[in-house]
Design a protein around this motif. Structure first.
Motif, short mmCIF file in Angstrom:
data_model
loop_
_atom_site.label_atom_id
_atom_site.label_comp_id
_atom_site.label_asym_id
_atom_site.label_seq_id
_atom_site.Cartn_x
_atom_site.Cartn_y
_atom_site.Cartn_z
N SER A 65 46.02 17.91 4.90
CA SER A 65 45.67 16.83 5.97
C SER A 65 44.51 15.73 4.83
O SER A 65 44.72 14.86 5.48
N GLN A 66 44.41 16.44 3.80
CA GLN A 66 43.75 15.48 2.90
C GLN A 66 44.78 14.35 2.36
O GLN A 66 44.03 12.81 1.71
N ASN A 67 46.34 14.45 2.52
CA ASN A 67 46.89 14.12 1.06
C ASN A 67 48.03 14.01 2.17
O ASN A 67 49.27 14.10 1.33
N PRO A 68 48.10 12.53 3.33
CA PRO A 68 48.80 13.23 4.24
C PRO A 68 50.78 12.28 3.83
O PRO A 68 51.78 12.35 4.31
N ASP A 69 50.63 11.83 2.84
CA ASP A 69 51.24 11.37 2.12
C ASP A 69 52.07 12.16 1.21
O ASP A 69 53.67 12.37 0.65
N ILE A 70 51.67 13.46 0.72
CA ILE A 70 52.60 14.20 0.29
C ILE A 70 53.77 14.47 1.28
O ILE A 70 54.01 14.85 2.14
N ASP A 71 54.72 14.24 0.91
CA ASP A 71 56.25 14.90 1.67
C ASP A 71 56.97 15.73 1.18
O ASP A 71 58.14 16.82 1.55
N THR A 72 56.55 16.39 -0.47
CA THR A 72 57.30 17.24 -0.55
C THR A 72 56.40 18.79 -1.61
O THR A 72 55.59 18.12 -1.97
N VAL A 73 56.60 19.67 -0.58
CA VAL A 73 55.13 20.92 -1.29
C VAL A 73 56.23 21.94 -2.19
O VAL A 73 57.58 22.26 -1.53
N ALA A 74 56.15 22.21 -3.10
CA ALA A 74 56.88 23.03 -3.85
C ALA A 74 55.76 24.56 -3.88
O ALA A 74 54.28 24.14 -3.79
N ILE A 97 60.45 21.22 0.73
CA ILE A 97 59.97 21.86 0.09
C ILE A 97 60.94 22.82 -1.16
O ILE A 97 62.11 22.02 -0.95
N ILE A 98 60.24 22.81 -2.09
CA ILE A 98 60.87 23.32 -3.28
C ILE A 98 60.96 24.80 -3.30
O ILE A 98 58.87 24.63 -3.38
N VAL A 99 61.51 25.84 -3.14
CA VAL A 99 60.66 27.05 -3.27
C VAL A 99 61.32 27.76 -4.58
O VAL A 99 62.73 28.12 -4.63
N GLU A 100 60.00 28.12 -5.48
CA GLU A 100 60.80 29.30 -6.45
C GLU A 100 61.23 30.45 -6.22
O GLU A 100 61.06 30.78 -5.07
N LYS A 101 61.63 30.58 -7.10
CA LYS A 101 62.65 31.96 -6.90
C LYS A 101 61.56 33.20 -7.07
O LYS A 101 60.87 33.22 -7.85
#
Length: 146
Positions: A65-74, A97-101
């Motif tokens: 919510s404080q960083n709405p410009d984030i377009d990808t979440v790891a 999304i980037i999803v770790e194994k």
């Protein structure tokens, strides 16, 4: 993938040991910006905050919510949480999304996340770096050679 000025803006949830690899890869790539890190243990997040000069959070809802410009979440949380976090990032926040194994624990979870991502127009990037290991490459070559 929609980006701001051609730069992928990334937030990380989960600040264990593997998060450092993600942070370094992001800051070393000219096409990406590390915006924020998040962990339930704020001291873990602050460790990466200090190393990489980014914002730190203990709640990813607050981070987004404080960083709405984030377009990808790891998603670098414990593997049992990957499905829940992935589905929420895709469904509620419409984030790539980037999803770790291991990415997910059940085939049905893979299907659900990919279907939902397709519906909302975002991408899923699973981490499978071991495909580059020498032993794996030899097996692939052996299979290709019959």
């Amino acid at each position: 993938m929609m980006t701001k000025n051609g730069i992928v803006r990334i937030g990380i949830i989960g600040c264990g040991r593997i998060a450092g690899h993600h942070c370094r890869s992001i800051v070393e790539n000219k096409g990406t910006d590390l915006i924020a890190v998040c962990d339930l243990d704020i001291e873990r997040a602050k460790y990466y905050q200090d190393l990489f000069n980014v914002s730190a959070y203990s709640n990813y809802h607050e981070m987004l919510s404080q960083n709405p410009d984030i377009d990808t979440v790891a998603i670098v949380t414990p593997s049992g949480m990957h499905f829940e976090h992935a589905l929420q990032m895709v469904s509620e926040y419409q984030k790539n999304i980037i999803v770790e194994k291991p990415t997910f624990l059940k085939p049905s979870q893979v299907t659900e996340v990919y279907e939902r991502a397709s519906e909302v127009g975002v991408n899923v990037f699973p981490v499978f770096q071991n495909r580059y290991n020498l032993a794996v490459q030899r097996v692939l070559k052996g299979l290709a050679d019959g």
